[in-house]
Design a protein around this motif. Sequence first.
Motif, short mmCIF file in Angstrom:
data_model
loop_
_atom_site.label_atom_id
_atom_site.label_comp_id
_atom_site.label_asym_id
_atom_site.label_seq_id
_atom_site.Cartn_x
_atom_site.Cartn_y
_atom_site.Cartn_z
N PRO A 85 14.77 29.72 -92.31
CA PRO A 85 14.10 29.06 -93.95
C PRO A 85 15.45 28.62 -94.09
O PRO A 85 15.93 28.24 -95.05
N GLU A 86 15.96 30.17 -94.48
CA GLU A 86 17.19 30.24 -95.32
C GLU A 86 17.84 31.68 -95.14
O GLU A 86 17.14 32.74 -93.86
N LEU A 87 19.31 31.44 -95.16
CA LEU A 87 20.09 32.57 -94.44
C LEU A 87 19.84 34.29 -94.84
O LEU A 87 19.86 34.36 -95.79
N GLY A 88 19.34 34.94 -93.67
CA GLY A 88 19.32 35.91 -94.62
C GLY A 88 17.61 36.34 -94.42
O GLY A 88 17.26 38.06 -94.62
N ALA A 89 16.69 35.26 -94.39
CA ALA A 89 15.27 35.30 -93.99
C ALA A 89 14.62 35.13 -92.85
O ALA A 89 15.43 35.28 -92.14
N LYS A 90 13.29 35.85 -93.01
CA LYS A 90 12.90 36.38 -91.86
C LYS A 90 12.18 35.01 -91.44
O LYS A 90 12.07 33.74 -91.80
N LEU A 91 12.11 34.08 -90.33
CA LEU A 91 12.00 33.90 -89.13
C LEU A 91 10.41 33.11 -89.55
O LEU A 91 9.73 34.44 -89.35
N GLU A 92 10.31 31.80 -88.91
CA GLU A 92 9.32 31.27 -89.91
C GLU A 92 8.37 30.11 -88.14
O GLU A 92 9.15 29.60 -87.96
N ILE A 93 7.13 30.83 -87.80
CA ILE A 93 6.75 30.01 -86.82
C ILE A 93 6.31 28.87 -87.12
O ILE A 93 5.28 28.31 -88.13
N ARG A 94 6.70 27.80 -86.99
CA ARG A 94 6.51 26.26 -87.68
C ARG A 94 5.51 25.20 -86.52
O ARG A 94 6.13 25.76 -85.26
N GLU A 95 5.22 24.47 -86.98
CA GLU A 95 4.89 23.41 -86.31
C GLU A 95 5.39 22.05 -86.24
O GLU A 95 5.41 21.31 -87.17
N LEU A 96 6.25 21.63 -85.42
CA LEU A 96 7.10 20.49 -86.33
C LEU A 96 7.04 19.50 -84.96
O LEU A 96 6.70 20.01 -83.67
N PRO A 97 7.04 18.55 -85.05
CA PRO A 97 7.13 16.75 -84.49
C PRO A 97 7.66 17.50 -82.99
O PRO A 97 9.00 18.43 -82.84
N VAL A 98 7.78 16.92 -82.17
CA VAL A 98 8.84 16.70 -80.27
C VAL A 98 9.65 16.12 -81.07
O VAL A 98 9.24 14.81 -80.76
N PRO A 99 11.25 16.47 -80.82
CA PRO A 99 11.85 15.69 -80.87
C PRO A 99 11.85 14.41 -80.11
O PRO A 99 11.77 14.47 -79.05
N GLU A 100 12.69 13.16 -80.40
CA GLU A 100 12.88 12.06 -79.53
C GLU A 100 13.80 11.93 -79.03
O GLU A 100 14.66 12.47 -80.23
N PRO A 101 13.79 11.74 -77.78
CA PRO A 101 15.99 11.84 -77.13
C PRO A 101 16.30 10.92 -77.35
O PRO A 101 15.86 9.32 -77.39
N GLY A 102 18.08 10.60 -78.51
CA GLY A 102 18.41 9.93 -78.45
C GLY A 102 19.28 9.73 -77.99
O GLY A 102 19.32 9.82 -76.30
N PRO A 103 20.54 8.53 -78.09
CA PRO A 103 21.03 8.10 -77.20
C PRO A 103 21.50 8.58 -76.39
O PRO A 103 22.67 10.04 -76.88
N GLY A 104 21.87 9.22 -74.89
CA GLY A 104 22.20 10.52 -73.73
C GLY A 104 22.29 11.88 -74.24
O GLY A 104 22.67 12.75 -73.54
N GLN A 105 20.76 11.55 -74.48
CA GLN A 105 19.71 12.87 -74.58
C GLN A 105 18.90 12.60 -74.23
O GLN A 105 18.47 12.32 -73.46
N VAL A 106 18.60 13.96 -73.39
CA VAL A 106 17.19 14.56 -72.82
C VAL A 106 16.29 15.67 -73.31
O VAL A 106 16.68 15.64 -74.62
N LEU A 107 15.15 15.24 -72.91
CA LEU A 107 14.24 16.20 -73.46
C LEU A 107 13.62 16.97 -73.03
O LEU A 107 13.47 16.99 -71.74
N VAL A 108 13.82 17.91 -73.84
CA VAL A 108 13.90 19.61 -72.44
C VAL A 108 12.37 19.77 -72.39
O VAL A 108 12.35 20.58 -73.61
N ARG A 109 11.22 20.34 -71.92
CA ARG A 109 10.41 21.54 -71.99
C ARG A 109 10.16 22.82 -72.21
O ARG A 109 11.10 22.92 -70.71
N MET A 110 10.86 23.66 -73.39
CA MET A 110 11.12 24.94 -72.67
C MET A 110 9.88 25.32 -71.65
O MET A 110 8.80 25.55 -71.53
N GLU A 111 10.79 26.61 -70.94
CA GLU A 111 9.43 27.72 -69.53
C GLU A 111 10.62 28.81 -70.69
O GLU A 111 9.67 29.84 -70.58
N ALA A 112 11.93 29.23 -70.83
CA ALA A 112 12.29 30.26 -71.06
C ALA A 112 13.58 30.25 -72.26
O ALA A 112 14.47 29.44 -72.45
N SER A 113 13.51 31.26 -73.18
CA SER A 113 14.25 30.94 -74.20
C SER A 113 15.13 32.30 -74.48
O SER A 113 14.07 33.63 -74.74
N GLY A 114 16.65 32.73 -74.36
CA GLY A 114 16.78 34.46 -74.08
C GLY A 114 17.49 34.34 -75.79
O GLY A 114 17.62 33.55 -76.46
#
Length: 336
Positions: free
Chosen positions: A7-36
């Motif tokens: 939310p701001e630099l140095g603050a704790k991260l927040e778990i939020r509900e966000l809209p699924v982004p729309e892929p723009g020109p030349g982009q792909v939408l990826v459904r995440m399976e793992a994230s390091g």
Amino acid sequence: MKAAVVPELGAKLEIRELPVPEPGPGQVLVRMEASGVCHTDIHAAHGDWPVKPEPPFVPGHEGVGVVEKLGPGAGLHGVGERVAIAWLGSACGTCGHCVSGWETLCEAQQNSGYSIDGAYAEYAVADDRYVVTVPPEVSSFEAAPLTCAGVTTFKAIKVSRLAPGETAAVFGIGGLGHLALQYARLAGARVIAVDLEDEKLDLALDLGADEIVNARRRDPVEAIRAYGGADVSVALATSSQAFDQAYGALRRGGRLVCVALPADGRIDLPIFDTVLGGKSVIGSIVGTRKDLADVFALYAAGRTRIIAETRSLDDVNVCFDDVLAGRVPARLVFEF
Ligand code: NAD
Ligand code: ZN
Ligand code: ZN
């Protein structure tokens, strides 16, 4: 979709509900399976570096998932294909760096989880040209740490010109270090592992390190010199002091590869010793798409191992604390 947001630099991260982004020109939408969880994400959230990300943003650049939707003009990767989203989110493709195999130096690059939203989320959009196909032999959980820790250290060993029979000192056996030492061994080097935590050094031995040095108990410069000195030192520890030690451990003709990015990091470089000793200092930033494909292929061929632990995105702040305290087995990976 669920996402972890700075939310701001140095603050704790927040778990939020966000809209699924729309892929723009030349982009792909990826459904995440793992994230390091790369230590870079912690630097990003803290605003540790001179060039700062702009909150609110979603960190993460070890994202692996399935292409679910194509934006206009995309199609290099098909729906259903598994891809990796790395730090190099995109580059211009036409500058001197891009066309000479150094896209990682492109001045117009975008960085996942830094200048654009990244992989700490159930979905992310990414540039179709810069995501990298994950081969079927590599699970998403294993592919995640390879996507930054793997490609970065693979490249660092390449630019060090480490040769068979040489000695490599690896400073910091964390996410990056546990892979750096394996690539150094694949290059045919003797490997000395340095860390502050005994558990990390036990892991280093398990992964084939020839010698270990706990820098809390022994001066690594003296210890490594007693082993004959290092032809290559790879600095992966988030401490300027470790960089000075990594340099100090070099033999004549030695190469220091700088990879870690500690806040306010500085190296105190003795000019006389550098000149008379013919020493080099090399900066190394991630790796190209081709490097990442090579890293996946090496893994698929059974030449490297991943040590990692699954965590939930909900626990992102605990994860950061655990990484900072050196309490994690090499890498933490969110699974979705
Ligand atoms: P990590 O926290 O998993 O690993 C760091 C390791 O260094 C830990 O094992 C820790 O115990 C050890 N350590 C800390 N201080 C030490 C010291 N004084 N001496 C010896 N060991 C020490 O972090 P990571 O994800 O492996 O990332 C390491 C660094 O590399 C971070 O600064 C990150 O931002 C940077 N990084 C750079 C690139 C690049 O392309 N140049 C890419 C990825 C990460
Ligand atoms: Zn470019
Ligand atoms: Zn990283």
